[in-house]
Enzyme design. Structure first.
Site, PDB file in Angstrom:
ATOM      1  N   ARG A  38       0.817  -1.214   0.000  1.00  0.00           N
ATOM      2  CA  ARG A  38       0.000   0.000   0.000  1.00  0.00           C
ATOM      3  C   ARG A  38       0.852   1.265   0.000  1.00  0.00           C
ATOM      4  O   ARG A  38       0.486   2.261  -0.630  1.00  0.00           O
ATOM      5  CB  ARG A  38      -0.942  -0.021   1.205  1.00  0.00           C
ATOM      6  CG  ARG A  38      -2.004  -1.076   1.008  1.00  0.00           C
ATOM      7  CD  ARG A  38      -2.860  -1.317   2.206  1.00  0.00           C
ATOM      8  NE  ARG A  38      -4.123  -1.946   1.803  1.00  0.00           N
ATOM      9  CZ  ARG A  38      -5.054  -2.371   2.640  1.00  0.00           C
ATOM     10  NH1 ARG A  38      -4.865  -2.243   3.934  1.00  0.00           N
ATOM     11  NH2 ARG A  38      -6.159  -2.900   2.187  1.00  0.00           N
ATOM     12  N   LYS A 199     -17.361 -15.892   0.819  1.00  0.00           N
ATOM     13  CA  LYS A 199     -18.325 -14.951   1.416  1.00  0.00           C
ATOM     14  C   LYS A 199     -19.576 -14.868   0.555  1.00  0.00           C
ATOM     15  O   LYS A 199     -19.857 -13.854  -0.074  1.00  0.00           O
ATOM     16  CB  LYS A 199     -17.683 -13.574   1.554  1.00  0.00           C
ATOM     17  CG  LYS A 199     -16.618 -13.527   2.631  1.00  0.00           C
ATOM     18  CD  LYS A 199     -15.991 -12.152   2.735  1.00  0.00           C
ATOM     19  CE  LYS A 199     -15.232 -11.805   1.477  1.00  0.00           C
ATOM     20  NZ  LYS A 199     -14.301 -10.690   1.600  1.00  0.00           N
ATOM     21  N   GLY A 357      -9.055  -9.634  -1.242  1.00  0.00           N
ATOM     22  CA  GLY A 357      -7.894 -10.047  -0.458  1.00  0.00           C
ATOM     23  C   GLY A 357      -7.375 -11.415  -0.843  1.00  0.00           C
ATOM     24  O   GLY A 357      -6.193 -11.584  -1.168  1.00  0.00           O
ATOM     25  N   GLY A 380     -12.846  -4.025   0.393  1.00  0.00           N
ATOM     26  CA  GLY A 380     -14.221  -3.555   0.511  1.00  0.00           C
ATOM     27  C   GLY A 380     -14.622  -2.605  -0.604  1.00  0.00           C
ATOM     28  O   GLY A 380     -15.723  -2.725  -1.163  1.00  0.00           O
TER      29      GLY A 380
HETATM   30  P1  ADP Z   1     -11.831 -12.564  -1.560  1.00  0.00           P
HETATM   31  O1  ADP Z   1     -11.069 -12.269  -0.299  1.00  0.00           O
HETATM   32  O2  ADP Z   1     -10.929 -12.624  -2.754  1.00  0.00           O
HETATM   33  O3  ADP Z   1     -12.997 -11.631  -1.773  1.00  0.00           O
HETATM   34  P2  ADP Z   1     -13.363 -14.643  -0.252  1.00  0.00           P
HETATM   35  O4  ADP Z   1     -12.912 -14.124   1.050  1.00  0.00           O
HETATM   36  O5  ADP Z   1     -14.807 -14.542  -0.598  1.00  0.00           O
HETATM   37  O6  ADP Z   1     -12.464 -14.042  -1.431  1.00  0.00           O
HETATM   38  O7  ADP Z   1     -13.062 -16.211  -0.336  1.00  0.00           O
HETATM   39  C1  ADP Z   1     -11.781 -16.775  -0.258  1.00  0.00           C
HETATM   40  C2  ADP Z   1     -11.828 -18.118   0.448  1.00  0.00           C
HETATM   41  O8  ADP Z   1     -12.752 -18.993  -0.180  1.00  0.00           O
HETATM   42  C3  ADP Z   1     -10.508 -18.839   0.416  1.00  0.00           C
HETATM   43  O9  ADP Z   1     -10.019 -18.904   1.722  1.00  0.00           O
HETATM   44  C4  ADP Z   1     -10.834 -20.217  -0.138  1.00  0.00           C
HETATM   45  O10 ADP Z   1     -10.187 -21.259   0.545  1.00  0.00           O
HETATM   46  C5  ADP Z   1     -12.316 -20.307   0.068  1.00  0.00           C
HETATM   47  N1  ADP Z   1     -12.973 -21.255  -0.843  1.00  0.00           N
HETATM   48  C6  ADP Z   1     -13.042 -21.211  -2.184  1.00  0.00           C
HETATM   49  N2  ADP Z   1     -13.707 -22.262  -2.670  1.00  0.00           N
HETATM   50  C7  ADP Z   1     -14.092 -23.010  -1.629  1.00  0.00           C
HETATM   51  C8  ADP Z   1     -14.816 -24.238  -1.484  1.00  0.00           C
HETATM   52  N3  ADP Z   1     -15.294 -24.895  -2.542  1.00  0.00           N
HETATM   53  N4  ADP Z   1     -15.025 -24.703  -0.234  1.00  0.00           N
HETATM   54  C9  ADP Z   1     -14.544 -24.028   0.835  1.00  0.00           C
HETATM   55  N5  ADP Z   1     -13.857 -22.879   0.774  1.00  0.00           N
HETATM   56  C10 ADP Z   1     -13.630 -22.376  -0.447  1.00  0.00           C
HETATM   57 MG    MG Z   2     -11.404 -12.817   1.739  1.00  0.00          MG
END
Ligand code: ADP
Ligand code: MG
Length: 399
Positions: A38, A199, A357, A380
């Site tokens: 950052r 999420k 993230g 966010g």
């Molecule tokens: P970002 O931070 O990029 O917005 P998220 O926080 O929504 O992404 O999701 C990331 C998490 O999702 C990772 O820790 C990954 O392990 C988990 N994940 C992805 N696919 C699966 C799955 N099929 N089952 C469980 N966890 C998953």
């Molecule tokens: Mg995340």
């Protein structure tokens, strides 16, 4: 950049005081920043202003002190890291307004950099209190916002100040806005979106917006399980939000009407336990998942088909990994599709923008981040932008 003033629009800044909102909210590990991305992002803005002879006052938040002073959340904690990245000395100023700030500005020479303390020590910051913003603005000749990651908050330092001083978009913010415009604002079509991750509920609003904007929507990760279940597929013990089935179906209907093709995996990688290379690992059709199995990644046949979708598209926007990529071999689909996107970007046939993230971590893990057109580190704010929401910190900069 249309509608915004950038540093190119600044006249002679020698001797002028620049109030520069940056992102110094660095992840810490034993008193040192574990990642200085950052600071690196805002270094061009800070150095450009300093080299042009401005007195640069950095304004940032650090952690969540909830309107009270806290020594461990002082921005002085990251000053050493900032000095190292910038290659300059910084003067720490333990206030954001008042006589101490005025005296410090008197001591700073043209081209010097000062760091104000954590703006969230004062409740007026998060309340976007006009009096608080005015007290800060009184010290500056102009305002530069270089913290896209904080632009989804209407706070004094991210929004209020922009109305009180001539306001400019910093170089990092400028790059981010250009990339986002190329991805969803005025993209080359067809556009494909990849949405995955865990999420699920908080990302449904993203999908709802995207289906009206993109021609192809690829759903992976825990998100895909929720959509598969909504279609009546038995997903066993998978991460899945069954109570969101109606919303998932409504989104698929909306996509149909909007001419957006939704791609769900038709083969998947499953296991009975969530561990690295588990004994129960297997690949199967989505209709063959057993009650005691979890879907942990998109299968290889689906990944190949998804790569073909990317090849027909000109623009890609990506948030969320396709599988549980931190645990091998459930990184394979994410890695393969990320490398395809990276190669297509390098060939010049795809504009690729990614954010989130874990998405950034996954793209780094795949060795693909550097070959994407743009990778946003704003969590966010990036998601709110993907939802089609207007970001107050960006809106306030529009001229
Ligand atoms: P970002 O931070 O990029 O917005 P998220 O926080 O929504 O992404 O999701 C990331 C998490 O999702 C990772 O820790 C990954 O392990 C988990 N994940 C992805 N696919 C699966 C799955 N099929 N089952 C469980 N966890 C998953
Ligand atoms: Mg995340």
């Amino acid at each position: 950049m249309a509608g915004f003033r950038t540093l190119d629009d600044l006249g002679d800044v020698r001797g002028k005081v620049a109030l520069v909102r940056v992102d110094l909210n660095l992840p810490m590990d034993e008193g040192r920043a574990s990642d200085v991305t950052r600071v690196e992002a805002s270094a061009p803005t800070i150095l450009e202003l300093a080299d042009a002879g401005a007195k640069v006052l950095l304004l940032a938040h650090f952690g969540r002190p909830k309107g009270q002073r806290s020594s461990v959340m002082s921005t002085s904690m990251v000053m050493g890291d900032a000095e190292r990245v910038l290659g300059r000395e910084i003067m720490f100023i333990p206030e954001v307004s008042g006589p101490v700030v005025a005296q410090s500005i008197g001591i700073l020479r043209d081209g010097d950099i000062g760091l104000l303390d954590n703006v969230r020590f004062w409740p007026g910051e998060e309340q976007n209190d006009p009096e608080f913003a005015k007290a800060i603005a009184a010290h500056g000749d102009f305002y530069v916002n270089d913290a896209f990651s904080a632009a989804h908050r209407a706070h004094a330092s991210t929004e209020g100040l922009a109305h009180l001083l001539p306001a400019y978009v910093g170089r990092a913010m400028e790059k981010e806005l250009k990339a986002l415009d190329a991805a969803l604002g005025n993209p080359q079509t067809p556009v494909v979106a990849v949405v995955g991750g865990a999420k699920v509920s908080s990302k449904l609003a993203v999908l709802e917006h995207l289906v009206t904007k993109v021609q192809h929507l690829i759903i992976g990760g825990g998100m895909a399980n929720t959509f598969l279940a909504a279609r009546g597929v038995d997903v066993g013990k998978s991460l899945c939000e069954h109570d969101l089935a109606a919303t998932a179906n409504a989104i698929m209907d909306k996509a149909d009407h909007a001419g957006c093709t939704v791609h769900l995996p038709y083969d998947v990688v499953v296991a009975k336990e969530f561990a690295a290379n588990p004994a129960s690992l297997r690949t199967c059709n989505v209709h063959e998942v057993a009650a005691d199995e979890m879907i942990l990644d998109v299968g290889p046949a689906a990944v190949e088909a998804l790569a073909d979708v990317l090849k027909t598209c000109r623009t890609l926007v990506w948030n969320g990994p396709l599988g549980a990529f931190e645990t091998p071999p459930f990184d394979e689909a994410t890695v393969a599709l990320a490398r395809t996107a990276a190669a297509l970007t390098q060939d010049g046939s795809l504009v690729s923008v990614a954010g989130g993230g874990d998405t950034v971590a996954a793209l780094n893990h795949a060795g693909a981040a550097g070959d994407f057109t743009y990778v946003s580190t704003a969590g966010g704010a990036f998601l709110e932008w993907m939802e089609g929401r207007e970001l107050p910190g960006v809106k306030a900069l529009q001229s």
